[in-house]
Design an enzyme around this catalytic site. Structure first.
Site, PDB file in Angstrom:
ATOM      1  N   GLU A   1       4.426   8.104 -12.525  1.00 38.64           N
ATOM      2  CA  GLU A   1       5.104   9.171 -11.796  1.00 38.64           C
ATOM      3  C   GLU A   1       6.609   8.911 -11.716  1.00 38.64           C
ATOM      4  OE1 GLU A   1       0.897   9.450 -11.062  1.00 38.64           O
ATOM      5  OE2 GLU A   1       2.268   7.741 -10.795  1.00 38.64           O
TER       6      GLU A   1
ATOM      7  N   HIS B   1      -6.984  12.069  -3.074  1.00 42.41           N
ATOM      8  CA  HIS B   1      -6.815  13.152  -4.041  1.00 42.41           C
ATOM      9  C   HIS B   1      -6.988  14.526  -3.404  1.00 42.41           C
ATOM     10  CE1 HIS B   1      -7.737   9.671  -6.562  1.00 42.41           C
ATOM     11  NE2 HIS B   1      -7.197  10.305  -7.596  1.00 42.41           N
TER      12      HIS B   1
END
Length: 326
Positions: A61, A130
């Site tokens: 990321e 998540h």
């Protein structure tokens, strides 16, 4: 043009429209190329625009958002995907400390016109790491714009506005809405950032919602109508800029406010909106303000437990019913 389009298809269509319009627009992220994205939200982009403009990245990321920042500072308009919004934490230094501050610190000499798009929210049983709705994380950082569309047409319209913005935009796509369908967006469709939509007119109470909470609020309003309670439903669409004027205009009519948010109650966007209403619209209120929000706990994996944590239609209906008797 098709009669309906899915939210998932609208993401790819919204990006494609901007890539056709402006050759400076590029996409980058994990598995967004030939694979079409883990949620199939970039399907068709690699085929149309090639690997020169659709970049598959390593699983990092920091690399994705760092590269997007550099590209944006040097004349490109990158659209970077972070697969799950929970993983924004992995690139938080760029998103909180670097990207939103460049334009200010250079006196406007350098802009960072990028979009960080990400799959957000719960309701699908993906577990604690998540499933978070993380709009409130971004809301704490001055200099970031925040969009969270609820319909396919708004996905396309807000994507156009986000890509064209000279400020960085965090674009939250709700996982629970990806399969939902709606009317397609007309050509050249742009939805101005910071323009809320009144989706249902009503006189008794104002329900303000965002992303997946919008259809939930609309369902609650239909249930309440059967009891003779007429709810107005507002889709905020964006948190920054925040369209408080539409909310205050609604309260002038209904005099009761309920926010419906998937963020945890602690630090959720509803708290900011309610404080504005208390400041600027206190005289409009005939009852206390209520916030229906997620509980301040990690999200459970089990469906039945997850439903206890995040807002439901029943919770909204019960809250409004209680408020109308105040």
């Amino acid at each position: 043009m098709a009669d309906v389009i899915t939210y998932r298809q609208a993401v790819a269509e919204g990006i494609a429209r901007e890539m056709r319009r402006d050759p400076a627009v590029v996409c980058l992220g994990e598995d967004i190329g030939a694979a079409g994205g883990v949620f199939k939200t970039t399907a068709g982009l690699h085929e149309e625009f090639g690997s020169g403009r659709v970049w598959d990245t390593p699983i990092s990321e920091q690399a994705i958002v760092g590269a997007a920042m550099g590209a944006a500072m040097t004349g490109m308009r990158p659209v970077a995907e972070i697969m799950f919004s929970d993983f924004l934490a992995c690139c938080w230094d760029y998103l909180a400390n670097e990207i939103p501050k460049v334009r200010y610190m250079t006196g406007g000499q350098v802009t960072v016109p990028l979009v960080v798009r990400t799959a957000n929210g719960g309701g699908l049983g993906f577990g604690a790491q998540h499933s978070q709705a993380t709009e409130n994380w971004a809301l704490t950082v001055p200099g970031l714009k925040i969009a969270a569309p609820a319909t396919p047409a708004d996905v396309i319209g807000l994507m156009a506005a986000a890509v064209r913005s000279d400020d960085p935009v965090v674009f939250f796509e709700h996982k629970g809405l990806l399969a939902t369908k709606g009317p397609p967006a007309p050509p050249d469709h742009v939805v101005e950032l910071g323009q809320a939509a009144v989706l249902r007119e009503g006189d008794d109470v104002t329900l303000v919602a965002l992303a997946s909470m919008v259809p939930l609020a609309l369902t609650a309003a239909e249930r309440l109508a059967e009891e003779g309670i007429d709810a107005e439903v507002i889709d905020l669409r964006c948190l920054v800029p925040l369209d408080a004027m539409t909310v205050l205009g609604s309260l002038a009519k209904t005099s009761r406010l309920v926010t419906v948010e998937e963020n945890p109650y602690q630090g959720g966007w509803g708290g900011t909106l309610v404080s504005i209403v208390a400041d600027e619209g206190f005289g409009l209120l005939d009852a206390p303000v209520r916030r229906v929000a997620a509980a301040c706990v990690p999200l459970p994996f089990a469906d039945v437990l997850e439903a206890e944590v995040i807002p439901t239609v029943d919770k909204v209906v019960a809250t409004v019913r209680d408020l109308t008797t105040y």
